[in-house]
Motif scaffolding. Structure first.
Motif, short mmCIF file in Angstrom:
data_model
loop_
_atom_site.label_atom_id
_atom_site.label_comp_id
_atom_site.label_asym_id
_atom_site.label_seq_id
_atom_site.Cartn_x
_atom_site.Cartn_y
_atom_site.Cartn_z
N LYS A 4 0.82 -1.20 0.00
CA LYS A 4 0.00 0.00 0.00
C LYS A 4 0.86 1.26 0.00
O LYS A 4 0.59 2.21 -0.73
N ALA A 15 -7.50 11.83 -12.59
CA ALA A 15 -7.72 10.43 -12.22
C ALA A 15 -6.89 10.05 -10.99
O ALA A 15 -7.34 9.30 -10.11
N GLY A 16 -5.67 10.56 -10.94
CA GLY A 16 -4.81 10.30 -9.78
C GLY A 16 -5.37 10.91 -8.51
O GLY A 16 -5.32 10.29 -7.44
N ARG A 22 -12.97 16.58 -3.38
CA ARG A 22 -12.16 15.54 -2.74
C ARG A 22 -11.90 15.93 -1.29
O ARG A 22 -10.75 16.25 -0.91
N GLU A 48 -8.10 10.17 -3.26
CA GLU A 48 -9.22 10.47 -2.36
C GLU A 48 -9.63 9.24 -1.56
O GLU A 48 -10.02 9.36 -0.38
N HIS A 49 -9.51 8.07 -2.14
CA HIS A 49 -9.93 6.84 -1.47
C HIS A 49 -8.75 6.06 -0.86
O HIS A 49 -8.98 5.10 -0.13
N GLU A 50 -7.54 6.49 -1.14
CA GLU A 50 -6.36 5.73 -0.70
C GLU A 50 -5.63 6.36 0.47
O GLU A 50 -4.82 5.69 1.12
N ASP A 76 -8.52 11.47 -7.89
CA ASP A 76 -9.69 10.67 -7.51
C ASP A 76 -9.26 9.39 -6.79
O ASP A 76 -9.88 8.96 -5.81
N TYR A 77 -8.21 8.77 -7.28
CA TYR A 77 -7.71 7.56 -6.65
C TYR A 77 -7.20 7.86 -5.24
O TYR A 77 -7.49 7.12 -4.29
N ARG A 115 2.67 1.55 -3.39
CA ARG A 115 1.72 1.93 -4.44
C ARG A 115 1.39 3.42 -4.35
O ARG A 115 1.32 4.11 -5.38
N LEU A 168 2.03 6.32 -7.13
CA LEU A 168 1.02 7.28 -7.56
C LEU A 168 1.57 8.70 -7.46
O LEU A 168 1.42 9.50 -8.39
#
Length: 206
Positions: A93, A137-138, A179, A143-145, A140-141, A96, A100
């Motif tokens: 995690k 897109a990054g 976000r 926001e949840h990570e 948005d990703y 990753r 990002l």
């Protein structure tokens, strides 16, 4: 140890924030170097054939690059908890999230070339739009990570905070609108002493 640095590089800042978080900052002699693809810095090229910072010169005189490798090296020099987790799933995690962050910085740099730095006649708007799409897109990703506020600091968080702060510093597409979780996490991370001790400054010299 000497750290070849740049005060407006998200990658170099990641290394210095990492050093502060691990208590190693006092062991670094930080030397600012201006670099860009159009401006050769022979002192940097002498240590890194790619001509980029950050570069870390170890006590043995070995030059290490880039930021990913330098942080791995530094994480083996302190007695505290590892900033790069050793065990899954935390390790994957964190790595990753670091990947990002690296990609966001890469996309932001490319977007700046086609909107600010390249002569206007040589800009290619569809390419700029593509890089802007990668940023959206990054975000948005992320926001949840992003982890909860009480999660231990790791390399992914450091890399993401440095990348987002650089994107805001360069007035690239905003990551805050829509976000809220990412925004709250970022604002809290900015208050860490390691971030406050390493502010971004300066302009790229082409």
């Amino acid at each position: 140890m000497q750290l070849l640095y740049q005060t407006h590089s998200p990658y170099a800042r990641k290394v210095l924030v990492f050093a502060h978080e691990t208590g190693l900052a006092a062991r670094l002699d930080v030397v600012h170097h201006e670099t860009s693809p159009t401006r050769r810095n022979d002192a940097v090229y002498a240590l890194n054939p790619l001509g980029k910072v950050p570069v870390l010169v170890t006590p043995e005189g070995e030059a290490l690059f880039d930021s990913v490798v330098i942080c791995e090296y530094l994480d083996g020099l302190h007695a505290g908890p590892r900033i790069i987790p050793e065990q899954a799933p935390a390790r994957w995690k964190a790595l990753r999230l670091q990947a990002l962050a690296q990609g966001l910085s890469d996309a932001g740099i490319a977007l700046r070339w086609d909107t600010v730095r390249r002569p206007e006649a040589l800009r290619y708007p569809p390419l700029a739009e593509g890089y802007a799409g990668k940023l959206a897109a990054g975000y948005d990703y992320a926001e949840h990570e992003v982890p909860d506020a009480d999660a231990p600091v790791d390399i992914g968080q450091i890399a993401l905070a440095c990348s987002l702060d650089w994107l805001a510093f360069r007035e690239l597409p905003d990551f805050r609108a829509g976000r809220p979780r990412l925004s709250r996490w970022f604002d809290a991370f900015l208050e860490r002493p390691s971030m406050r001790a390493t502010p971004l400054s300066g302009e790229t010299q082409d």
